[in-house]
Design an enzyme around this catalytic site. Structure first.
Site, mmCIF file in Angstrom:
data_model
loop_
_atom_site.group_PDB
_atom_site.id
_atom_site.type_symbol
_atom_site.label_atom_id
_atom_site.label_comp_id
_atom_site.label_asym_id
_atom_site.label_seq_id
_atom_site.Cartn_x
_atom_site.Cartn_y
_atom_site.Cartn_z
ATOM 1 N N ASP A 13 0.852 -1.194 0.000
ATOM 2 C CA ASP A 13 0.000 0.000 0.000
ATOM 3 C C ASP A 13 0.884 1.239 0.000
ATOM 4 O O ASP A 13 2.083 1.165 0.277
ATOM 5 C CB ASP A 13 -0.980 0.010 1.176
ATOM 6 C CG ASP A 13 -0.296 -0.174 2.520
ATOM 7 O OD1 ASP A 13 0.782 0.406 2.738
ATOM 8 O OD2 ASP A 13 -0.836 -0.910 3.353
ATOM 9 N N LYS A 15 -4.141 0.752 -2.229
ATOM 10 C CA LYS A 15 -5.129 0.090 -1.383
ATOM 11 C C LYS A 15 -6.022 1.139 -0.763
ATOM 12 O O LYS A 15 -5.548 2.137 -0.236
ATOM 13 C CB LYS A 15 -4.443 -0.716 -0.279
ATOM 14 C CG LYS A 15 -5.427 -1.400 0.663
ATOM 15 C CD LYS A 15 -4.725 -2.225 1.723
ATOM 16 C CE LYS A 15 -4.373 -1.379 2.902
ATOM 17 N NZ LYS A 15 -3.833 -2.141 4.037
ATOM 18 N N ARG A 37 -9.400 1.327 1.885
ATOM 19 C CA ARG A 37 -10.285 0.593 2.781
ATOM 20 C C ARG A 37 -11.467 1.493 3.117
ATOM 21 O O ARG A 37 -11.282 2.598 3.620
ATOM 22 C CB ARG A 37 -9.545 0.189 4.054
ATOM 23 C CG ARG A 37 -10.314 -0.763 4.929
ATOM 24 C CD ARG A 37 -9.554 -1.114 6.203
ATOM 25 N NE ARG A 37 -8.219 -1.613 5.982
ATOM 26 C CZ ARG A 37 -7.889 -2.897 5.908
ATOM 27 N NH1 ARG A 37 -8.829 -3.810 6.006
ATOM 28 N NH2 ARG A 37 -6.632 -3.266 5.736
ATOM 29 N N ASP A 45 5.407 -5.533 5.096
ATOM 30 C CA ASP A 45 4.327 -4.793 5.748
ATOM 31 C C ASP A 45 4.582 -4.761 7.252
ATOM 32 O O ASP A 45 5.452 -5.479 7.757
ATOM 33 C CB ASP A 45 2.980 -5.454 5.441
ATOM 34 C CG ASP A 45 1.817 -4.490 5.488
ATOM 35 O OD1 ASP A 45 2.010 -3.305 5.826
ATOM 36 O OD2 ASP A 45 0.690 -4.915 5.188
ATOM 37 N N GLY A 61 -5.237 -10.869 6.930
ATOM 38 C CA GLY A 61 -4.576 -11.456 5.764
ATOM 39 C C GLY A 61 -5.066 -10.890 4.452
ATOM 40 O O GLY A 61 -4.560 -11.263 3.390
ATOM 41 N N THR A 65 -4.803 -7.772 3.081
ATOM 42 C CA THR A 65 -3.766 -7.020 2.370
ATOM 43 C C THR A 65 -2.698 -7.953 1.828
ATOM 44 O O THR A 65 -2.279 -7.832 0.672
ATOM 45 C CB THR A 65 -3.126 -5.973 3.307
ATOM 46 O OG1 THR A 65 -4.148 -5.047 3.710
ATOM 47 C CG2 THR A 65 -2.000 -5.223 2.618
#
Length: 156
Positions: free
Chosen positions: A5, A34, A36, A59, A65, A67
């Protein structure tokens, strides 16, 4: 090196630079978009070249899980021959099983900063590996006790 991201670009760039130093060669960089909203993760942008390469996604944590699965799937779709996912914290929620059950990554590397829980221990026989943070914490304490610098400590 892949950031899953936009918010993780700095972290992934840091890892990229360290890997380039260790290997003595250039390491490609890629990133994903990304978004959300109301618990739904979306975004289709993938920028960078992972074709024919090992993609290492970095990350800060794995919880559901979602992402991780999106990044792994995108890397495979973009032609990565191997996909590894590294995260500092593995605060696995129950739904994180899907990360290991359907098109799992070749390797998932996390630290022991959070206990895996019994449900995720069986994955240690497969793609999951756990690194101890104890040596890093011990070195930080040693430096603090001896008046050393934490900012010069490459392990943090």
């Amino acid at each position: 090196m892949v950031s899953p991201d936009i918010g993780g670009i700095r972290r992934a760039r840091h890892f990229q630079e360290r890997l380039e130093e260790a290997l003595g060669r250039t390491v490609n960089f890629a990133l994903m978009d990304k978004k959300r909203s109301r618990g739904v993760v979306s975004g289709t942008l993938f920028a960078g070249d992972v074709g024919g390469r090992c993609a290492i996604v970095v990350d800060d944590l794995i919880n559901s899980g979602t992402t991780a699965a999106r990044a792994i799937s995108a890397c495979r779709r973009e032609g990565a021959v191997r996909v590894e996912f590294a995260a500092t914290h593995a605060s696995f929620a129950a739904e994180a099983h899907r990360l290991f059950d359907h098109h799992p990554p070749d390797k998932v590397l996390v630290t022991d900063s959070v206990d895996l829980g019994e449900d995720f221990r069986p994955y240690l026989q497969g793609p999951l590996a756990v690194l101890s943070v104890a040596p890093l914490i011990a070195e930080a304490i040693r430096r603090l006790e001896n008046g050393g610098s934490l900012s010069e400590f490459g392990g943090l």
